[in-house]
Design an enzyme around this catalytic site. Structure first.
Site, PDB file in Angstrom:
ATOM      1  N   LEU A  11       0.851  -1.183   0.000  1.00 48.20           N
ATOM      2  CA  LEU A  11       0.000   0.000   0.000  1.00 48.20           C
ATOM      3  C   LEU A  11       0.888   1.234   0.000  1.00 48.20           C
ATOM      4  CD1 LEU A  11      -2.643  -0.971   2.743  1.00 48.20           C
ATOM      5  CD2 LEU A  11      -2.903  -1.143   0.263  1.00 48.20           C
ATOM      6  N   ASP A  12       0.426   2.292  -0.650  1.00 50.00           N
ATOM      7  CA  ASP A  12       1.165   3.545  -0.621  1.00 50.00           C
ATOM      8  C   ASP A  12       1.330   4.027   0.815  1.00 50.00           C
ATOM      9  OD1 ASP A  12       1.191   3.521  -3.393  1.00 50.00           O
ATOM     10  OD2 ASP A  12      -0.536   4.855  -3.582  1.00 50.00           O
ATOM     11  N   GLN A  13       2.340   4.843   1.046  1.00 51.59           N
ATOM     12  CA  GLN A  13       2.628   5.324   2.396  1.00 51.59           C
ATOM     13  C   GLN A  13       1.413   6.001   3.033  1.00 51.59           C
ATOM     14  OE1 GLN A  13       5.830   8.170   2.576  1.00 51.59           O
ATOM     15  NE2 GLN A  13       5.893   8.187   4.797  1.00 51.59           N
TER      16      GLN A  13
END
Length: 282
Positions: free
Chosen positions: A129-131
């Protein structure tokens, strides 16, 4: 570590490992050298012998280590765990994995810390998942589980569902965004819809209109391109609330409203349907 597996039809050990599970040559070789497969009656010496349906195989898997540093000081929320997989929540603002050797403070560092405390040494994330995105991440607890889950992801056998709040009204209220995604040559980290990009498909459905005029959506990915949901929603004119990189006004805390709230798949070892949900208030 060890576990048991009951054959669903008659087959050889070789067929199970290579055809049914699609394990790579290296993993199969390690298991063979460790003499890691036995069954009810005796050690399996001939991997090419056909075994009847219902035969219970015992797998004794050689200990494997992960390349990540264990971080026992960062607590994680685990929502599912068995001897093969762990599913936990990644908080907003935390990277899924290190971007350079020795980096710590990421989700997988915290997972390894948790696993080591519970007598394990291996953990590898199946997806990321993106940050700035919170939510569920599947982690494999041994190399065979990692190998099989990677293959399941490629074949779209793992369903991932997201919730987002976007700017404005979404029209139509539900639909499919089928637009290829490529790099943005004007920005090192941003992506954009591009005819020369990789195929990307996002399904969306309106849940409700918010009091402030924004819209809450549920989304499902067919593909897993970098920033896919963020790019697609910005492309149709409805960027995610707070997602400054894709045209929204920044929020005070610097976050954006995207959460991976559900994952589901048929467990490759138990054949049970696994459904894990983590609804949180965006």
């Amino acid at each position: 570590m060890h576990w048991f597996y009951e054959l669903q039809e008659q087959m050889t050990v070789e067929e199970l490992l290579r055809e049914e599970w699609g394990l790579g040559k290296k993993i199969v070789h390690e298991l063979r050298m460790a003499k890691g497969v036995t069954h009810d009656e005796a050690p399996v010496a001939d991997w090419k012998a056909t075994l009847p349906k219902g035969t219970v195989l015992r797998f004794d898997w050689p200990d494997s280590d992960s390349p990540y540093t264990a971080d026992a000081d960062t607590a994680i929320t685990v929502l599912f765990e068995d001897e093969h997989f762990l599913i936990a929540r990644k908080p907003k603002g935390m990277n899924t994995h290190p971007n350079e050797p020795g980096e710590t403070g990421t989700f997988i560092n915290a997972v390894i810390g948790y696993l080591v405390e519970n007598g394990h040494s291996y953990g590898e994330h199946i997806h990321r998942l993106d940050q700035g995105t919170s939510g569920l991440v599947i982690v494999a607890k041994h190399p065979a589980a990692k190998n099989i889950a990677d293959r399941m992801l490629e074949k779209k056998l793992i369903s991932r569902n997201y919730e987002a709040i976007v700017n404005g009204s979404v029209r139509p209220a539900e639909g499919v965004i089928d637009e290829p995604i490529g790099n943005d040559r004007h920005h090192a980290t941003r992506r954009r819809v591009s005819p020369n990009g990789q195929a990307a498909v996002t399904h969306y459905r309106t849940i409700r209109k918010e009091n402030n005029g924004n819209t809450r959506l549920h989304l499902t990915l067919e593909t897993g391109r970098t920033h896919q949901i963020r790019v697609h929603l910005a492309h149709i004119g409805n960027p995610i609330v707070g997602d400054e990189l894709y045209g929204a006004e920044p929020e005070m805390d610097g976050t954006y409203a995207l959460h991976a709230y559900r994952v589901s798949f048929v467990h490759p070892f138990t054949h049970a349907k696994v459904v894990v949900e983590d609804p949180i208030q965006l």
